[in-house]
Design an enzyme around this catalytic site. Sequence first.
Site, PDB file in Angstrom:
ATOM      1  N   CYS A   2      64.092  86.204  92.183  1.00  0.00           N
ATOM      2  CA  CYS A   2      65.243  85.384  91.824  1.00  0.00           C
ATOM      3  C   CYS A   2      65.996  84.959  93.071  1.00  0.00           C
ATOM      4  O   CYS A   2      65.573  85.177  94.197  1.00  0.00           O
ATOM      5  CB  CYS A   2      66.176  86.177  90.900  1.00  0.00           C
ATOM      6  SG  CYS A   2      65.340  86.907  89.471  1.00  0.00           S
ATOM      7  N   ALA A  76      62.125  84.649  85.350  1.00  0.00           N
ATOM      8  CA  ALA A  76      61.799  85.700  84.384  1.00  0.00           C
ATOM      9  C   ALA A  76      60.330  86.090  84.495  1.00  0.00           C
ATOM     10  O   ALA A  76      59.440  85.277  84.211  1.00  0.00           O
ATOM     11  CB  ALA A  76      62.123  85.236  82.969  1.00  0.00           C
ATOM     12  N   ILE A  77      60.083  87.339  84.885  1.00  0.00           N
ATOM     13  CA  ILE A  77      58.728  87.862  85.031  1.00  0.00           C
ATOM     14  C   ILE A  77      58.521  89.082  84.132  1.00  0.00           C
ATOM     15  O   ILE A  77      57.489  89.221  83.492  1.00  0.00           O
ATOM     16  CB  ILE A  77      58.446  88.246  86.503  1.00  0.00           C
ATOM     17  CG1 ILE A  77      58.656  87.037  87.423  1.00  0.00           C
ATOM     18  CG2 ILE A  77      57.047  88.820  86.646  1.00  0.00           C
ATOM     19  CD1 ILE A  77      57.704  85.888  87.173  1.00  0.00           C
ATOM     20  N   ASN A 100      66.976  90.587  93.511  1.00  0.00           N
ATOM     21  CA  ASN A 100      65.847  89.691  93.711  1.00  0.00           C
ATOM     22  C   ASN A 100      64.627  90.525  94.067  1.00  0.00           C
ATOM     23  O   ASN A 100      64.664  91.312  95.013  1.00  0.00           O
ATOM     24  CB  ASN A 100      66.160  88.709  94.848  1.00  0.00           C
ATOM     25  CG  ASN A 100      64.937  87.919  95.299  1.00  0.00           C
ATOM     26  OD1 ASN A 100      64.060  87.615  94.498  1.00  0.00           O
ATOM     27  ND2 ASN A 100      64.897  87.598  96.579  1.00  0.00           N
ATOM     28  N   GLU A 102      60.798  92.710  92.778  1.00  0.00           N
ATOM     29  CA  GLU A 102      60.129  93.507  91.756  1.00  0.00           C
ATOM     30  C   GLU A 102      59.967  94.934  92.263  1.00  0.00           C
ATOM     31  O   GLU A 102      59.568  95.142  93.412  1.00  0.00           O
ATOM     32  CB  GLU A 102      58.731  92.956  91.426  1.00  0.00           C
ATOM     33  CG  GLU A 102      58.709  91.559  90.847  1.00  0.00           C
ATOM     34  CD  GLU A 102      59.223  91.468  89.425  1.00  0.00           C
ATOM     35  OE1 GLU A 102      59.465  92.533  88.805  1.00  0.00           O
ATOM     36  OE2 GLU A 102      59.383  90.337  88.931  1.00  0.00           O
ATOM     37  N   ASP A 125      62.772  95.926  85.146  1.00  0.00           N
ATOM     38  CA  ASP A 125      62.901  96.833  86.279  1.00  0.00           C
ATOM     39  C   ASP A 125      64.329  96.844  86.821  1.00  0.00           C
ATOM     40  O   ASP A 125      64.722  97.782  87.510  1.00  0.00           O
ATOM     41  CB  ASP A 125      61.904  96.465  87.383  1.00  0.00           C
ATOM     42  CG  ASP A 125      62.096  95.046  87.908  1.00  0.00           C
ATOM     43  OD1 ASP A 125      62.553  94.180  87.139  1.00  0.00           O
ATOM     44  OD2 ASP A 125      61.759  94.789  89.079  1.00  0.00           O
TER      45      ASP A 125
END
Length: 534
Positions: A2, A76-77, A100, A102, A125
């Site tokens: 993000c 969006a993941i 921002n 993962e 997460d």
Amino acid sequence: MCGIAGLYNLTGAPVDLRELEAMTKRQAHRGPDGEGYVLLTQDGKEKPLAFKTSPSQAVTTGGHRYAIGLGHRRLAILDLSPLGDQPMAGEDGRCWVTYNGEIYNYVELREELGAKGHRFRSASDTEVLLAAYREWGEACVARFNGMFAFALWDAGRRRLFCARDRLGVKPFYYTWDGERFTFASEIKALLGTGIRPAPSHRAVFDYLDGACLDYSVGTFFQGIHQLPPAHSMTVDRQPAVRRYWDLPYGGDRRLSMGEAAERFGDLFRDAVRIRLRSDVPIGSCLSGGLDSSAIVCVASALLAGGRQNTFSSCFDDPAYDERRFIEPVIARTRAEPHYAFPDPKDLAESLPLLVWQQDEPFGSTSIYAQWTVMRLASRSGARVLLDGQGADETLAGYHGFFGALFADLAASGRWGTLVREWSGYRRLHGPPPPHVFAGLARAFLPPPLVRVARGRLTGSADWIAADFRRQWGPSPEPPPRRESRLRDMQRRLLTGNGLRALLHYEDRNSMAFGIEARLPFLDYRLVEFLHGLD
């Protein structure tokens, strides 16, 4: 993956909502799936105000008491529902985060934290990050396996806690004037906060003299800094930065070649496995090199028959085209190939946007090939791509490493081994190119003489004005480490002028098209293992 932004007036003055909104919207390409804000007070006496869009239209600037503002643009993941939106509050409502990246091991952390009594509403997460901070405090970052840059407001301690991942895959830029702290994922967002753009002469000199890019806490803009990789920062009375991770020193002589290869295979497969966690389709970049080919093959095996999409940059000129290496991988994995063909005319048309996205100068137009791959992936509907970035740095894949190896053998008097290695190199690759000799010479020449020689070879001795050189250069050399020359070169490329510049390009090129790039070779477990081998 993000875009994040924020303002914190340590004087208690209300934040400028128009600035916060402008900072966030300027990074819309990083998060095309959503927008969010939260306003907070230092003393916590006012209820947090959260907005999906345009806080400046809902709250009168100057007519509120909110000294902290966090903004977010979402790609969006994981957990595509509104439960994954940011800024997000922790389970007790005392902490808010804009984040921002993962955290790939979020599944394991979620189970561990759940056993400790933490409860979760979403499958994101981000919520795991908040629970981890509540459980372990600032030490939580050492438990994260991933790429991340975040800012977390801790109302109980009245401080802002910020952190960046170990290798610096995700960016974090900030300004501090003694009263106000601002931060964002990209420099261009900070330029909308009243900062007058002015060049950093030190950065300009280092770029012209040694092609140094994104290698320090500074940037090409005066007053704009970056949080270094593997560092966290607490903003209380003023920013306090501290390192939380470093590469290991010393080799591990206990492993045989076979044992080391087996351990590497296990770590690499697991690095790919956890990077396949996603609620959107995943593809892979495929250049035909060993790094991306290994990723595609391992991912194919882990997907158990699932067909993946690959994206490659190709050329009509056979001298530069790598389809002869790409096609065997496609045939083995039955992947669906997609090919981009960089074109000079398109480069000229794309250059203004490419420069705008990069924020800072780049070394050459070679990054345009990656730009075309990311654009093709976006047009094909991909949202996540695995990529082989970092393999050459961790596995000594560049030819320049041979110069450091030859220097180590010469310095230790292993002349027979040196002759065999030199002969083997010439048999496989032909006469060594200049950068191999440069790596060999660097090991034995004093730094000032190395700089002079480099300036003569690159021409920087002629294009940098003498008075500018006297005033701004060169930057002081870091003290030498008690490591081999080969290991020292690996460390410099991993943590200094080398990988950091490539990660800068990777982040900006991928995020320009709303793509999340994941890099298995930079799994910190793999990096630690490889750097610890002797």
